[in-house]
Design an enzyme around this catalytic site. Structure first.
Site, PDB file in Angstrom:
ATOM      1  N   ASP A  34       0.844  -1.207   0.000  1.00  0.00           N
ATOM      2  CA  ASP A  34       0.000   0.000   0.000  1.00  0.00           C
ATOM      3  C   ASP A  34       0.878   1.256   0.000  1.00  0.00           C
ATOM      4  O   ASP A  34       0.690   2.174  -0.821  1.00  0.00           O
ATOM      5  CB  ASP A  34      -0.887  -0.052   1.256  1.00  0.00           C
ATOM      6  CG  ASP A  34      -2.050   0.923   1.224  1.00  0.00           C
ATOM      7  OD1 ASP A  34      -2.285   1.532   0.167  1.00  0.00           O
ATOM      8  OD2 ASP A  34      -2.723   1.061   2.268  1.00  0.00           O
ATOM      9  N   SER A 122      -3.109  -9.783   2.180  1.00  0.00           N
ATOM     10  CA  SER A 122      -3.250 -10.198   3.599  1.00  0.00           C
ATOM     11  C   SER A 122      -2.063 -10.987   4.151  1.00  0.00           C
ATOM     12  O   SER A 122      -2.085 -11.341   5.328  1.00  0.00           O
ATOM     13  CB  SER A 122      -4.537 -11.010   3.857  1.00  0.00           C
ATOM     14  OG  SER A 122      -5.658 -10.175   3.907  1.00  0.00           O
TER      15      SER A 122
HETATM   16  N1  APR Z   1       5.200  -5.245  -4.649  1.00  0.00           N
HETATM   17  C1  APR Z   1       4.597  -6.445  -4.487  1.00  0.00           C
HETATM   18  N2  APR Z   1       4.340  -6.981  -3.266  1.00  0.00           N
HETATM   19  C2  APR Z   1       4.724  -6.280  -2.178  1.00  0.00           C
HETATM   20  C3  APR Z   1       5.354  -5.015  -2.265  1.00  0.00           C
HETATM   21  C4  APR Z   1       5.607  -4.494  -3.579  1.00  0.00           C
HETATM   22  N3  APR Z   1       6.190  -3.315  -3.758  1.00  0.00           N
HETATM   23  N4  APR Z   1       5.598  -4.577  -0.993  1.00  0.00           N
HETATM   24  C5  APR Z   1       5.147  -5.531  -0.159  1.00  0.00           C
HETATM   25  N5  APR Z   1       4.625  -6.563  -0.865  1.00  0.00           N
HETATM   26  C6  APR Z   1       4.020  -7.807  -0.392  1.00  0.00           C
HETATM   27  C7  APR Z   1       4.392  -8.299   0.990  1.00  0.00           C
HETATM   28  O1  APR Z   1       5.640  -8.971   0.954  1.00  0.00           O
HETATM   29  C8  APR Z   1       3.246  -9.259   1.299  1.00  0.00           C
HETATM   30  O2  APR Z   1       3.500 -10.548   0.755  1.00  0.00           O
HETATM   31  O3  APR Z   1       2.604  -7.634  -0.295  1.00  0.00           O
HETATM   32  C9  APR Z   1       2.075  -8.659   0.523  1.00  0.00           C
HETATM   33  C10 APR Z   1       0.999  -8.072   1.407  1.00  0.00           C
HETATM   34  O4  APR Z   1       1.603  -7.455   2.523  1.00  0.00           O
HETATM   35  P1  APR Z   1       1.116  -6.062   3.127  1.00  0.00           P
HETATM   36  O5  APR Z   1       1.498  -4.972   2.196  1.00  0.00           O
HETATM   37  O6  APR Z   1       1.594  -5.980   4.526  1.00  0.00           O
HETATM   38  O7  APR Z   1      -0.497  -6.174   3.052  1.00  0.00           O
HETATM   39  P2  APR Z   1      -1.547  -6.922   4.035  1.00  0.00           P
HETATM   40  O8  APR Z   1      -0.967  -8.067   4.763  1.00  0.00           O
HETATM   41  O9  APR Z   1      -2.761  -7.140   3.182  1.00  0.00           O
HETATM   42  O10 APR Z   1      -1.845  -5.808   5.103  1.00  0.00           O
HETATM   43  C11 APR Z   1      -2.539  -4.647   4.725  1.00  0.00           C
HETATM   44  O11 APR Z   1      -0.842  -3.207   5.534  1.00  0.00           O
HETATM   45  O12 APR Z   1       0.332  -1.302   5.105  1.00  0.00           O
HETATM   46  C12 APR Z   1      -0.807  -1.784   5.445  1.00  0.00           C
HETATM   47  O13 APR Z   1      -2.317  -0.104   4.630  1.00  0.00           O
HETATM   48  C13 APR Z   1      -2.039  -1.472   4.616  1.00  0.00           C
HETATM   49  O14 APR Z   1      -3.208  -1.610   6.646  1.00  0.00           O
HETATM   50  C14 APR Z   1      -2.969  -2.274   5.422  1.00  0.00           C
HETATM   51  C15 APR Z   1      -2.211  -3.556   5.704  1.00  0.00           C
END
Ligand code: APR
Length: 174
Positions: A34, A122
């Site tokens: 995000d 997630s």
């Molecule tokens: N490109 C692709 N995948 C990514 C990237 C990127 N640039 N950055 C992180 N990821 C991956 C992580 O390694 C993980 O496998 O995205 C996946 C989801 O991780 P999170 O971003 O932590 O998302 P999630 O677990 O759904 O949690 C959502 O995190 O930052 C917050 O605002 C967001 O509150 C929400 C929560």
């Protein structure tokens, strides 16, 4: 037939029609993918998200909305909110995660997208077990494309860590 593939990449760099964001209900950005999407895309994304929340309120878990991709090479961003592991029972968490993939694909089809890329929703801060999340994602997408893929020709599962890539490649047999 719609092609399903898994790659290791930063989703913000992909020139596909739609990239999906693992957002939270506020749509105001955060960490993980995000944060990366809002940083790379710039303020236009946040402005659209503010307008959406003002009109419709916070985005419920399992639902999705679509915005510009700002400065990124993708055409649009679909923002969806995955379940936080441990806050609902396992069946509900699986249903909600599957709903994220289906809702995102519905919006991609409505936008006449041919290509869509998903992060591993997630499986970061929200702590959904990675292998189960991969099984749910692939099943939900396979069911959806089997029903009526519309314009969607390719679905890319974008893995940011080795564990996820291994699970996806194993489950997709590639
Ligand atoms: N490109 C692709 N995948 C990514 C990237 C990127 N640039 N950055 C992180 N990821 C991956 C992580 O390694 C993980 O496998 O995205 C996946 C989801 O991780 P999170 O971003 O932590 O998302 P999630 O677990 O759904 O949690 C959502 O995190 O930052 C917050 O605002 C967001 O509150 C929400 C929560």
């Amino acid at each position: 037939m719609t092609r399903l593939e898994a790659i290791e990449a930063d989703i913000t760099t992909l020139a596909v029609d739609v990239i999906v964001n693992a957002a939270n209900s506020s749509l105001m950005g955060g960490g993980g993918v995000d944060g990366a999407i809002h940083r790379a895309g710039g303020p236009d994304i946040r402005d659209e998200c503010i307008a959406i929340v003002e009109r419709h309120g916070p985005l419920p878990t399992g639902r999705a909305v679509i915005t510009t991709a700002g400065r990124m090479p993708a055409g649009h961003v679909v923002h969806t909110v995955g379940p936080v592991w441990g806050t609902v029972d396992e069946h509900e968490a699986v249903d909600l995660l599957a709903s994220c993939y289906r809702s995102s694909l519905d919006l991609a089809r409505d936008a006449l997208a041919a290509s869509i890329a998903f992060p591993n929703i997630s499986t970061g801060v929200y702590h959904f077990p990675k292998r189960l999340a991969a099984e749910v994602a692939i099943q939900a997408v396979s069911d959806w494309v089997g029903d009526d893929p519309g314009t969607v020709e390719s679905v890319t599962f974008v893995c940011f860590d080795r564990d996820n890539l291994v699970f996806y490649r194993d489950l997709l047999r590639i």
